[in-house]
Design a protein around this motif. Structure first.
Motif, short mmCIF file in Angstrom:
data_model
loop_
_atom_site.label_atom_id
_atom_site.label_comp_id
_atom_site.label_asym_id
_atom_site.label_seq_id
_atom_site.Cartn_x
_atom_site.Cartn_y
_atom_site.Cartn_z
N ALA A 1 -6.55 33.79 6.68
CA ALA A 1 -6.41 32.42 6.20
C ALA A 1 -5.19 32.28 5.29
CB ALA A 1 -7.68 32.01 5.45
N LEU A 2 -5.03 33.19 4.34
CA LEU A 2 -3.91 33.09 3.41
C LEU A 2 -2.59 33.39 4.11
CD1 LEU A 2 -2.74 32.60 0.69
CD2 LEU A 2 -3.51 34.88 -0.04
N MET A 3 -2.59 34.36 5.02
CA MET A 3 -1.36 34.66 5.75
C MET A 3 -0.93 33.49 6.62
SD MET A 3 -1.50 38.70 6.79
CE MET A 3 0.22 38.71 7.30
N ALA A 4 -1.89 32.77 7.19
CA ALA A 4 -1.55 31.61 8.02
C ALA A 4 -0.93 30.50 7.18
CB ALA A 4 -2.79 31.10 8.74
N VAL A 5 -1.45 30.30 5.98
CA VAL A 5 -0.88 29.29 5.09
C VAL A 5 0.55 29.66 4.72
CG1 VAL A 5 -1.06 28.23 2.80
CG2 VAL A 5 -3.11 28.54 4.19
N ILE A 6 0.76 30.93 4.34
CA ILE A 6 2.10 31.39 3.99
C ILE A 6 3.05 31.23 5.17
CG2 ILE A 6 3.46 33.43 3.40
CD1 ILE A 6 1.02 34.37 1.74
N THR A 7 2.58 31.62 6.35
CA THR A 7 3.42 31.55 7.55
C THR A 7 3.84 30.11 7.84
OG1 THR A 7 2.31 33.49 8.46
CG2 THR A 7 3.52 32.11 10.01
N GLU A 8 2.89 29.20 7.78
CA GLU A 8 3.22 27.79 8.05
C GLU A 8 4.22 27.24 7.05
OE1 GLU A 8 0.94 23.65 9.15
OE2 GLU A 8 0.05 24.92 7.62
N LYS A 9 4.04 27.59 5.77
CA LYS A 9 4.97 27.10 4.76
C LYS A 9 6.37 27.68 4.94
CE LYS A 9 1.56 25.94 1.19
NZ LYS A 9 1.93 24.52 1.12
N VAL A 10 6.46 28.96 5.30
CA VAL A 10 7.76 29.57 5.58
C VAL A 10 8.40 28.90 6.79
CG1 VAL A 10 8.92 31.68 6.31
CG2 VAL A 10 7.20 31.78 4.51
N ARG A 11 7.61 28.69 7.84
CA ARG A 11 8.15 28.06 9.05
C ARG A 11 8.65 26.65 8.76
NH1 ARG A 11 5.94 24.59 12.36
NH2 ARG A 11 3.83 24.95 11.52
#
Length: 281
Positions: free
Chosen positions: A86-96
């Motif tokens: 869940a946290l990695m997905a949030v980070i990934t989306e924000k980076v993208r």
């Protein structure tokens, strides 16, 4: 060398729109629930990841891998909780959303299914899986190849667009279980089990694969080959002459230490050195 699996499009060209790529690794801070987590607010974990990503991108790298490297000691895949994805997905989306560069996901240790879930939710282009075929003894214990279950899970998600970058003769472990198989055969197994790119590594984080091992792995597959550890300004051109890319982190951190912040000046210097090899592609 005869064909091992069906012909694939070049994953480096397809993802990065270039023949060779430099990929920086965002080593995330320890996540909630892991031994080194000290209560740091989630938004601060995200901010640190974004800051490192910004320094990589401003320094000129072509893409990033988001990785939960702060979660030492790493758990086996079946012991990783949903909070990690869940946290990695949030980070990934924000980076993208902020940088719009190609992204990969590596959930340690060897958690291919959480990586696919994270990649789909966060909009990443590929996953890195350290042990894709066969089995070996790692720091975490006995680790089986993830390919069969992971590819079925990817099919269930209808996420075939997310490619697999898989290590051959992976670092941080012993291959004594398959010691009767050569590095070339281990590489052919990764190819046969439908990986899209192969990664050569040294013995541990920050330790480079030898040029002879890189050549041995490259001779065993038609897939794009990358080196995933120990790449420095001193060896990057030699490595890029033999491969389609490098995955780099430690040498680009403050003082060359993996847990420190990404150093923009180090990134710029690394990319300036690598430029001649990249331009020849």
């Amino acid at each position: 060398m005869g064909s091992i699996s069906a012909e694939k499009t070049d994953a480096i060209q397809a993802i990065f729109s270039r023949k060779k790529a430099v990929i920086g690794v965002v080593h995330c801070d320890p996540f909630p629930g892991t031994p080194k987590y000290s209560g740091k607010a989630v938004n601060k974990i995200i901010e640190r990841a974004l800051r490192d990503a910004e320094n990589y991108i401003n320094g000129g790298v072509h893409g990033l891998i988001i990785e939960n490297h702060g979660d030492i000691p790493f758990s086996k895949p079946e012991d990783i909780g949903p909070e990690t994805s869940a946290l990695m997905a949030v980070i990934t989306e924000k980076v993208r959303e902020r940088f719009g560069v190609p992204l990969g996901i590596n959930v340690l240790a060897n958690a291919a299914i959480p990586a696919f879930a994270t990649a789909l939710a966060g909009g990443a282009d590929f996953v890195r899986v350290n042990q894709w075929a066969n089995a070996y003894i790692a720091n975490e214990g006995f680790i089986e190849g993830a390919a069969a279950k992971a590819l079925r899970y990817r099919s269930q998600l209808r996420a075939e667009h997310i490619r697999v970058f898989a290590d051959s003769h992976v670092k941080h472990g012993s291959h004594a279980i398959v010691a009767d198989r050569s590095i070339q055969e281990l590489t052919r197994d990764v190819d046969f089990f439908e990986a899209d790119a192969v990664i050569a590594t040294g013995q541990r984080t920050g330790d480079s694969a030898t040029l002879s091992e890189i050549d041995e792995i490259g001779a065993a597959t038609r897939l794009p080959l990358l080196v995933g550890s120990g790449v420095t300004p001193d060896n990057v051109c030699q490595i890029l002459e033999r491969t389609q890319g490098v995955i780099v982190a430690s040498t680009l951190k403050v003082d060359g230490v993996w847990w420190n912040d990404v150093d923009l000046a180090r990134v710029k210097h690394f990319m300036s050195v690598a430029q001649s090899a990249l331009e020849e592609a």
